[in-house]
Enzyme design. Structure first.
Site, PDB file in Angstrom:
ATOM      1  N   THR A 101      -1.282  -2.323   5.597  1.00 28.42           N
ATOM      2  CA  THR A 101      -1.603  -1.093   6.318  1.00 28.42           C
ATOM      3  C   THR A 101      -2.474  -0.218   5.425  1.00 28.42           C
ATOM      4  OG1 THR A 101       0.513  -1.228   7.469  1.00 28.42           O
ATOM      5  CG2 THR A 101      -0.631   0.892   7.542  1.00 28.42           C
ATOM      6  N   ARG A 136      14.266   2.269   0.284  1.00 30.34           N
ATOM      7  CA  ARG A 136      13.123   3.155   0.058  1.00 30.34           C
ATOM      8  C   ARG A 136      13.174   4.337   1.024  1.00 30.34           C
ATOM      9  NH1 ARG A 136       8.191  -0.914   0.611  1.00 30.34           N
ATOM     10  NH2 ARG A 136       9.621  -1.742   2.188  1.00 30.34           N
ATOM     11  N   THR A 149       0.864  -1.191   0.000  1.00 25.51           N
ATOM     12  CA  THR A 149       0.000   0.000   0.000  1.00 25.51           C
ATOM     13  C   THR A 149       0.898   1.238   0.000  1.00 25.51           C
ATOM     14  OG1 THR A 149      -0.182  -0.164   2.419  1.00 25.51           O
ATOM     15  CG2 THR A 149      -2.011  -1.041   1.128  1.00 25.51           C
ATOM     16  N   LYS A 193      -1.976   0.109  13.676  1.00 25.23           N
ATOM     17  CA  LYS A 193      -0.662   0.194  13.015  1.00 25.23           C
ATOM     18  C   LYS A 193      -0.266   1.644  12.740  1.00 25.23           C
ATOM     19  CE  LYS A 193       3.102  -1.026  10.884  1.00 25.23           C
ATOM     20  NZ  LYS A 193       3.159  -1.787   9.634  1.00 25.23           N
ATOM     21  N   GLU A 251      -0.058  -5.953  10.549  1.00 25.19           N
ATOM     22  CA  GLU A 251       1.287  -6.491  10.785  1.00 25.19           C
ATOM     23  C   GLU A 251       2.117  -5.472  11.562  1.00 25.19           C
ATOM     24  OE1 GLU A 251       4.205  -5.274   9.391  1.00 25.19           O
ATOM     25  OE2 GLU A 251       3.430  -3.837   7.934  1.00 25.19           O
ATOM     26  N   CYS A 264       7.639   2.261   5.493  1.00 27.52           N
ATOM     27  CA  CYS A 264       6.483   2.299   6.404  1.00 27.52           C
ATOM     28  C   CYS A 264       6.267   3.670   7.048  1.00 27.52           C
ATOM     29  CB  CYS A 264       6.642   1.228   7.488  1.00 27.52           C
ATOM     30  SG  CYS A 264       6.374  -0.442   6.886  1.00 27.52           S
TER      31      CYS A 264
END
Length: 447
Positions: free
Chosen positions: A129, A342, A93, A215, A159, A271
């Protein structure tokens, strides 16, 4: 009869989850739409670096000598639907291009591809997420488009993997959160996670919105803590303080704790940055944007740290232009024990300095291939020693153990100037100074 599990999406999250489910004793079928990735996994190879994952995979992939044979892979949604009782959706995502919002296209495509093949009772479990409210929408879609109708249920199970510790975090989680709408869904997930629950992992049952929020809330809190200590580093730079000693002192307060209080060039990866931005975007859509305005400053502090590191390097080189200067960068990944580049602060700093005229050479123990693809114009070396050869300044930007164990005297023999800037506050400054280096760390002007 024992549950059969499928995992849709075999990237970082999915490959780890599939291997871990096989380790817990389940028959597992993993799916991906990229045939090359499937072929790689079928050989027992992983498309990313994660400590212990390839070994775990090879213990269970069917066709590998000595394996349990409990783990197979496919590109066929019909095969997945026919095989599994519980289907975990583990697709990416990312941040939408040019926006803060989350790109749900991969999740939507996975659900849309699976739904028409669900002819009997099944539990589809989202692990990706997602923006709060997504599960409600996807549950309605599933009920409408699956031939099984209401017997094709949705649950949400966020997660909490840390790159570098993903295998440990999956097999021995510090908590399991499930958003469910029925006793059947809860029962199935308790069966899936029976082993870690028996070991003492808390099992938290919630509604859909709360499970989705856990999350993003956790990542927002961690990002806030990191940016807080980096903001204190800015104040220490101005006031002549020592942010490492400041962090040590406040970390003894158990209401605060020591974790995530190491000042440096900030957080990155796939993330934290995109999750806090997507959280802000979703809050705005819900009319609750004022509740998360503080996250804009968190993001701003984080990005500012990269510029601070560039300026520290400029000062170390005399305060003028980078043109013609040789700069060595130790680290390319956003964190150690990963090959993930990333939104890497290390590569961002290296790229900024390169664009301002310096000759930049990068070395990273695991991230070289990914770094080359992302920043092909930077120079790359096969070792730390080669990276620093002829350098006017060395930047330590990813806290790999290999870098902490370097011999400063040996490195000093290769550089043009013994100047090192510690962008992670992870090196022993005294050891480097004794070897004749000028050592400077962020937020510690007098240390």
């Amino acid at each position: 009869m024992a549950l059969k599990i499928t995992v849709i999406g075999t990237g970082y999250l999915g490959a780890t989850h599939a291997a871990a489910m096989a380790e817990l004793g389940f028959e597992v079928l993993g799916l991906d739409v990229v045939p090359e990735k499937i072929a790689m996994l079928q050989r027992g190879e992983v498309p990313m670096y994660e400590p212990g994952l390839e070994e775990l995979l090879r213990r269970h992939v069917s066709g590998i000598e000595g394996s349990s044979g409990r783990l197979r892979f496919t590109t066929d949604y019909a095969e997945v639907a026919a095989f599994g009782d519980v289907h975990f959706v583990c697709v990416n995502t990312p941040q939408r291009h040019g926006e803060y919002a989350c790109d749900m296209s991969y999740v939507d495509a996975a659900i849309a591809s699976l739904a028409p093949h669900l002819h009997g009772p099944a539990l589809v479990v989202g692990k990706s997420t997602v923006p709060v409210g997504s599960a409600d929408r996807l549950a309605a879609y599933l009920a409408e488009h699956a031939p099984a109708g209401g017997d094709a249920e949705l649950a949400w199970n966020p997660e909490f993997l840390r790159e570098g510790f993903a295998v440990q975090d999956t097999l021995h989680p510090d908590r399991i959160v499930v958003g469910v709408r029925s006793e059947r869904a809860e029962k199935l997930l308790r069966e899936v996670y029976a082993t870690p629950v028996t070991e003492g992992a808390p099992f938290v049952v919630t509604d859909f919105p709360t499970a989705e929020l856990v999350k993003t809330s956790a990542n927002s809190f961690l990002a806030t803590k990191i940016s807080f200590i980096n903001a204190m580093a800015e104040v220490c730079e101005a006031a002549g303080g020592d942010v490492a000693k400041l962090a040590e002192a406040i970390g003894y307060d158990d209401r605060i704790g020591k974790k995530f209080l190491r000042a440096g060039i900030g957080f990155g990866g796939g993330c934290l940055p995109k999750d806090i931005r997507a959280f802000m975007a979703r809050a705005g859509e819900l009319g609750a944007d004022q509740a998360l305005t503080f996250l804009r400053e968190i993001d701003s502090i984080n990005m500012r740290q990269r510029g601070q590191m560039v300026e520290l390097a400029r000062q170390a080189l005399g305060g003028g232009s980078f043109l013609g200067k040789r700069v060595a960068v130790l680290g390319a990944t956003f964190k150690p024990d990963s090959d993930d580049v990333r939104d890497s602060p290390a590569l961002n700093v290296a790229g900024q300095i390169h664009l301002q005229g310096a000759q930049v050479t990068v070395y990273d123990p695991k991230g070289m291939g990914n770094a080359r693809r992302l920043f092909p114009t930077l120079g790359y070396a096969d070792s730390a020693l080669e990276a620093v050869r002829g350098a006017d300044v060395v930047l330590h930007l990813t806290e790999w153990r290999e870098f902490r164990e370097l011999d400063p005297a040996e490195l000093g023999g290769a550089t043009a100037s013994r100047v090192i800037l510690d962008g992670r506050n992870a090196l022993d400054g005294e050891v480097w100074r004794r070897a004749g280096w000028t050592y400077r760390a962020m937020g510690r002007p007098g240390a």
